[in-house]
Scaffold this motif. Structure first.
Motif, PDB file in Angstrom:
ATOM      1  N   LEU A 218     -21.659  30.019  73.531  1.00  0.00           N
ATOM      2  CA  LEU A 218     -21.453  29.305  72.276  1.00  0.00           C
ATOM      3  C   LEU A 218     -22.159  27.949  72.296  1.00  0.00           C
ATOM      4  O   LEU A 218     -22.722  27.518  71.278  1.00  0.00           O
ATOM      5  CB  LEU A 218     -19.951  29.127  72.033  1.00  0.00           C
ATOM      6  N   LEU A 219     -22.157  27.292  73.443  1.00  0.00           N
ATOM      7  CA  LEU A 219     -22.907  26.043  73.594  1.00  0.00           C
ATOM      8  C   LEU A 219     -24.392  26.277  73.359  1.00  0.00           C
ATOM      9  O   LEU A 219     -25.062  25.503  72.660  1.00  0.00           O
ATOM     10  CB  LEU A 219     -22.657  25.475  74.994  1.00  0.00           C
ATOM     11  N   GLU A 220     -24.885  27.344  73.905  1.00  0.00           N
ATOM     12  CA  GLU A 220     -26.298  27.682  73.751  1.00  0.00           C
ATOM     13  C   GLU A 220     -26.635  27.985  72.293  1.00  0.00           C
ATOM     14  O   GLU A 220     -27.653  27.537  71.759  1.00  0.00           O
ATOM     15  CB  GLU A 220     -26.632  28.882  74.636  1.00  0.00           C
ATOM     16  N   ILE A 221     -25.785  28.733  71.623  1.00  0.00           N
ATOM     17  CA  ILE A 221     -26.029  29.095  70.230  1.00  0.00           C
ATOM     18  C   ILE A 221     -26.085  27.850  69.344  1.00  0.00           C
ATOM     19  O   ILE A 221     -26.944  27.734  68.457  1.00  0.00           O
ATOM     20  CB  ILE A 221     -24.939  30.062  69.729  1.00  0.00           C
ATOM     21  N   CYS A 222     -25.187  26.905  69.581  1.00  0.00           N
ATOM     22  CA  CYS A 222     -25.104  25.729  68.720  1.00  0.00           C
ATOM     23  C   CYS A 222     -26.200  24.706  69.004  1.00  0.00           C
ATOM     24  O   CYS A 222     -26.597  23.971  68.087  1.00  0.00           O
ATOM     25  CB  CYS A 222     -23.735  25.070  68.874  1.00  0.00           C
ATOM     26  N   LEU A 223     -26.696  24.638  70.240  1.00  0.00           N
ATOM     27  CA  LEU A 223     -27.626  23.564  70.580  1.00  0.00           C
ATOM     28  C   LEU A 223     -29.053  24.033  70.845  1.00  0.00           C
ATOM     29  O   LEU A 223     -29.997  23.484  70.286  1.00  0.00           O
ATOM     30  CB  LEU A 223     -27.102  22.788  71.796  1.00  0.00           C
ATOM     31  N   ALA A 224     -29.250  25.000  71.721  1.00  0.00           N
ATOM     32  CA  ALA A 224     -30.615  25.349  72.142  1.00  0.00           C
ATOM     33  C   ALA A 224     -31.075  26.718  71.689  1.00  0.00           C
ATOM     34  O   ALA A 224     -32.267  27.034  71.799  1.00  0.00           O
ATOM     35  CB  ALA A 224     -30.731  25.253  73.670  1.00  0.00           C
ATOM     36  N   MET A 225     -30.172  27.553  71.211  1.00  0.00           N
ATOM     37  CA  MET A 225     -30.516  28.889  70.699  1.00  0.00           C
ATOM     38  C   MET A 225     -31.257  29.742  71.719  1.00  0.00           C
ATOM     39  O   MET A 225     -32.045  30.609  71.370  1.00  0.00           O
ATOM     40  CB  MET A 225     -31.357  28.764  69.428  1.00  0.00           C
ATOM     41  N   GLY A 226     -30.999  29.508  73.012  1.00  0.00           N
ATOM     42  CA  GLY A 226     -31.602  30.332  74.055  1.00  0.00           C
ATOM     43  C   GLY A 226     -33.092  30.141  74.231  1.00  0.00           C
ATOM     44  O   GLY A 226     -33.753  30.977  74.851  1.00  0.00           O
ATOM     45  N   ARG A 227     -33.630  29.026  73.723  1.00  0.00           N
ATOM     46  CA  ARG A 227     -35.077  28.819  73.768  1.00  0.00           C
ATOM     47  C   ARG A 227     -35.428  27.600  74.621  1.00  0.00           C
ATOM     48  O   ARG A 227     -34.589  26.745  74.911  1.00  0.00           O
ATOM     49  CB  ARG A 227     -35.642  28.648  72.356  1.00  0.00           C
ATOM     50  N   ASN A 228     -36.699  27.545  75.005  1.00  0.00           N
ATOM     51  CA  ASN A 228     -37.236  26.385  75.698  1.00  0.00           C
ATOM     52  C   ASN A 228     -37.775  25.382  74.688  1.00  0.00           C
ATOM     53  O   ASN A 228     -37.797  25.635  73.473  1.00  0.00           O
ATOM     54  CB  ASN A 228     -38.346  26.801  76.669  1.00  0.00           C
ATOM     55  N   ARG A 229     -38.267  24.290  75.188  1.00  0.00           N
ATOM     56  CA  ARG A 229     -38.775  23.237  74.324  1.00  0.00           C
ATOM     57  C   ARG A 229     -39.968  23.697  73.490  1.00  0.00           C
ATOM     58  O   ARG A 229     -40.181  23.242  72.365  1.00  0.00           O
ATOM     59  CB  ARG A 229     -39.171  22.030  75.180  1.00  0.00           C
ATOM     60  N   ASP A 230     -40.738  24.657  74.044  1.00  0.00           N
ATOM     61  CA  ASP A 230     -41.917  25.151  73.334  1.00  0.00           C
ATOM     62  C   ASP A 230     -41.588  26.238  72.325  1.00  0.00           C
ATOM     63  O   ASP A 230     -42.477  26.816  71.699  1.00  0.00           O
ATOM     64  CB  ASP A 230     -42.956  25.652  74.337  1.00  0.00           C
ATOM     65  N   GLY A 231     -40.300  26.576  72.180  1.00  0.00           N
ATOM     66  CA  GLY A 231     -39.882  27.564  71.197  1.00  0.00           C
ATOM     67  C   GLY A 231     -39.742  28.968  71.736  1.00  0.00           C
ATOM     68  O   GLY A 231     -39.235  29.849  71.045  1.00  0.00           O
ATOM     69  N   ARG A 232     -40.196  29.212  72.976  1.00  0.00           N
ATOM     70  CA  ARG A 232     -40.081  30.549  73.555  1.00  0.00           C
ATOM     71  C   ARG A 232     -38.697  30.755  74.164  1.00  0.00           C
ATOM     72  O   ARG A 232     -38.041  29.802  74.570  1.00  0.00           O
ATOM     73  CB  ARG A 232     -41.157  30.752  74.620  1.00  0.00           C
ATOM     74  N   LEU A 233     -38.277  32.033  74.244  1.00  0.00           N
ATOM     75  CA  LEU A 233     -36.984  32.347  74.835  1.00  0.00           C
ATOM     76  C   LEU A 233     -36.948  31.921  76.295  1.00  0.00           C
ATOM     77  O   LEU A 233     -37.924  32.085  77.032  1.00  0.00           O
ATOM     78  CB  LEU A 233     -36.693  33.848  74.731  1.00  0.00           C
ATOM     79  N   SER A 234     -35.820  31.402  76.718  1.00  0.00           N
ATOM     80  CA  SER A 234     -35.619  31.018  78.115  1.00  0.00           C
ATOM     81  C   SER A 234     -35.179  32.243  78.904  1.00  0.00           C
ATOM     82  O   SER A 234     -34.092  32.777  78.686  1.00  0.00           O
ATOM     83  CB  SER A 234     -34.564  29.915  78.215  1.00  0.00           C
ATOM     84  N   ARG A 235     -36.031  32.707  79.811  1.00  0.00           N
ATOM     85  CA  ARG A 235     -35.702  33.902  80.589  1.00  0.00           C
ATOM     86  C   ARG A 235     -34.453  33.691  81.443  1.00  0.00           C
ATOM     87  O   ARG A 235     -33.617  34.585  81.580  1.00  0.00           O
ATOM     88  CB  ARG A 235     -36.889  34.285  81.472  1.00  0.00           C
ATOM     89  N   ALA A 236     -34.345  32.508  82.027  1.00  0.00           N
ATOM     90  CA  ALA A 236     -33.176  32.226  82.867  1.00  0.00           C
ATOM     91  C   ALA A 236     -31.889  32.324  82.058  1.00  0.00           C
ATOM     92  O   ALA A 236     -30.888  32.885  82.509  1.00  0.00           O
ATOM     93  CB  ALA A 236     -33.310  30.840  83.495  1.00  0.00           C
TER      94      ALA A 236
END
Length: 648
Positions: A218-236
């Motif tokens: 839920l933290l990820e959904i509200c703040l970073a949306m599972g992405r990196n700074r460049d807009g790509r998905l964060s694999r980790a």
């Protein structure tokens, strides 16, 4: 090095909040044990470590009544440490709980500060608030919330507070690692470790620790949306959530369906689930009010007088509660991008009640269940109003903080003062909850204790009147009638004419619960000890007949075995009862011990010896010595009494 000026003010503010909280809780540290404390700590000899031997610590770790290792093992060990160094004085246990609560305030401060820092990095909008001061204010308010008192002074709820310690630690660790990943500074290993390590430790404290993966999603959904700074998905991040949330979620749904939902649907009890969910909607709305605007007259240990909802308008508050909660959840979805801290707090609040406020058939309401959700609701309130909302630039923010601090501190101190002695607590609970069977029963028992300590009959007479009035309350169990019979039996007076009839009628309506089983044990002992009249034995037989009109649980069979052996003198029936308990629960050591004793006294020594030898093979580190040694001694005594024959 001294802290930088940027952080010195938040740290000083947190220290001030912690000191205020410690002082507010001080009166309650001198109170006694309550409710489940008796069964889990004072009446649980396995958790009372005497010598410090390794076997004792191992036994203490798995000593939670009806628990399944490894759940709750870590918390049980902390109870054992309290017992080993300070005996069973409630002050030491409560002081430890207060220390955990104050430490949790600091952990919440660190977690929120990291969350706010991550929010500052992941948003395109300027973050105008001081993240350190904002974290300190929310964590400080949380330390003073009156609704969290039961997680501190109700000793056994260290289970909840310790599990939350690892939840807060995991959130701080995760948000810190996630910020590093966002900035391209590594942190993948810490990301995984934060969730896996803290979830495992949280589960060892209490099952609610399993919720950490959902909180970080839920933290990820509200703040970073599972992405990196460049807009790509964060694999980790995606890999972590697949491993720690998706698979466990599917397993959890399967388990809950098989154990609760599917069983209810298959047995035609789906209405029970629907009624529970409707009732819990009203409970959750009440929780929100108790957190944000605590009322001393409403906050209590027991809430067993809550009426069950049987329709959307039965009572009418059911529909309005469902509408309100739906609107709140939809508002969080709507504001997820614009006010992510508000949305995150609301999502966390609802997630915090998923285990206890949905289909699992627990007691409807307990305040300690809000220990984590209350922090979430504070985040939503402060975030939505002062950090991201219309009050961001108000000049009255300092005044608001001072007023809220005084209000929460005053209510908390008055409530802690109510907990300063068992009789004071039980009398105030009974006054606040006149329709609560648990509150009335506790008051009667505190009065009886007072009568014994002062050698005065006045409190005992008051207790008898409380029991007599409360036994007619809705959902009042048979322990009211049992207490009246036991009390009058000890004093030699006759009970009310309908006392046995009332007891039997209750058991005909519903099988005995845990309190009912304990009541039957006390009735057995009343007759065995000679306090209850022998002429009432036939009435006790009717009691057991009513209890067995429902499918018997193991607890009932064990108590009936005691009744059969000691009161009826029917040794064959007692043996049959204990055999059935052992057959259905082969790992129940108490039942197996009872069966062995019965077999020895019935002359079946070979079978008894075989069962003892089976226990000895399981005696890891000597942890079963407390069971085995008395059984072996009893067997040897009976074996020595057998006549010996000389071979020709």
């Amino acid at each position: 090095m001294p802290p930088s000026p940027r952080w010195s003010k938040p740290i000083l503010m947190m220290a001030a909040f912690a000191a205020i909280a410690a002082l507010a809780y001080l009166p309650g540290l001198h109170g006694g044990f309550v409710y489940d404390d008796w069964g889990s700590i004072t009446g649980n000899t396995d958790v009372q470590v005497k010598t410090g031997a390794l076997a004792e610590w191992w036994k203490a770790a798995i000593a939670f009544p009806s628990g399944t290792p490894p759940f709750r093992s870590l918390t049980m060990l902390t109870f054992a440490v309290n017992s080993f160094f300070g005996g069973l004085s409630p002050f030491g246990f409560k002081l430890t709980n207060l220390g955990i609560h104050l430490a949790n305030g600091w952990l919440l401060f660190l977690a929120l500060r990291s969350v706010f820092a991550l929010r500052r990095e992941t948003t395109t909008e300027a973050v105008t608030f001081d993240i350190g001061m904002a974290a300190a204010v929310i964590a400080g308010f949380w330390l003073l919330l009156p609704i969290n008192l039961t997680a501190v002074l109700y000793v056994v709820q260290r289970l909840e507070s310790l599990a939350t310690s690892f939840t807060f630690l995991g959130l701080w660790w995760y948000a810190t690692a996630r910020r590093k990943i966002w900035l391209g500074e590594g942190g993948e290993a810490s990301l995984w470790a934060s969730v896996i390590v803290c979830t495992i430790l949280g589960v060892l404290a209490k099952e609610s620790g399993i919720m950490l993966p959902l909180y970080v999603v839920l933290l990820e959904i509200c703040l970073a949306m599972g992405r990196n700074r460049d807009g790509r998905l964060s694999r980790a991040t995606v890999g972590l959530f697949t491993a720690t949330l998706l698979l466990p979620f599917l397993i959890g749904v399967y388990w809950m369906w098989g154990r609760y939902i599917g069983v209810a649907l298959g047995t035609g009890h789906s209405a029970f689930l629907i009624d529970r969910l409707m009732t819990e909607s009203r409970v959750i709305v009440s929780y929100i009010a108790w957190i944000v605007a605590p009322n001393l007259d409403v906050l209590t240990l027991y809430h067993d007088d809550i009426t069950v909802s049987h329709g959307l308008l039965d009572p009418p508050s059911t529909l309005s509660s469902i509408v309100a909660l739906t609107a709140l959840f939809c508002a969080a979805i709507w504001q997820c991008r614009r006010r992510p801290l508000f949305a995150l707090g609301i999502f966390w609040f609802f997630a915090g009640h998923l285990l206890t406020g949905t289909v699992v058939p627990l007691i409807l309401a307990f305040e300690h269940r809000n220990y984590f959700p209350s922090a979430a609701l504070l985040l939503a309130s402060v975030g939505g109003l002062a950090l991201e909302g219309p009050l961001r630039r108000t000049p009255f923010r300092i005044a608001a903080v001072v007023l809220v601090t005084f209000f929460y501190t005053g209510v908390l101190w008055m409530r802690a003062d109510e907990w300063s002695s068992p009789l004071r607590l039980s009398s105030t609970e009974a006054a606040k909850r006149p329709l609560s069977p648990n509150a009335q029963y506790d008051y009667s028992q505190a009065l009886l204790q007072e009568s014994m300590q002062t050698q005065s009959s006045g409190p005992a007479q008051t207790a008898l009147a409380v029991l007599q009035n409360a036994r007619h309350l809705p959902n009042a169990g048979i322990h009211f009638e049992q207490s009246i019979l036991t009390l009058l039996g000890e004093s030699g007076y006759a009970g009310p004419e309908d006392i046995w009839t009332s007891l039997i009628a209750k058991l005909e309506r519903a099988p005995p619960d845990t309190n009912g089983i304990h009541a039957l044990v006390h009735l057995n002992h009343c007759f065995i000890g000679g306090q209850c009249k022998p002429s009432d034995v036939p009435e006790l037989g009717k009691v057991y007949a009513a209890a067995f009109s429902h499918p018997p649980a193991n607890g009932l069979l064990s108590v009936h075995g005691e009744y059969a052996w000691h009161i009826l003198g029917d040794h064959a029936l007692a043996e049959s009862d204990y055999r059935e308990v052992v057959r259905s629960s082969p790992n129940d050591l108490a039942a197996k011990s009872n069966l062995i004793v019965v077999l020895i006294n019935n002359g079946k020594l070979a079978e008894a010896r075989s069962l003892i030898e089976a226990l000895e093979r399981r005696n890891l580190l000597g942890m079963l010595d407390g069971f085995i040694l008395p059984l072996r001694s009893t067997l040897d005594i009976h074996q020595a009494r057998l006549p010996t024959t000389t071979p020709p």
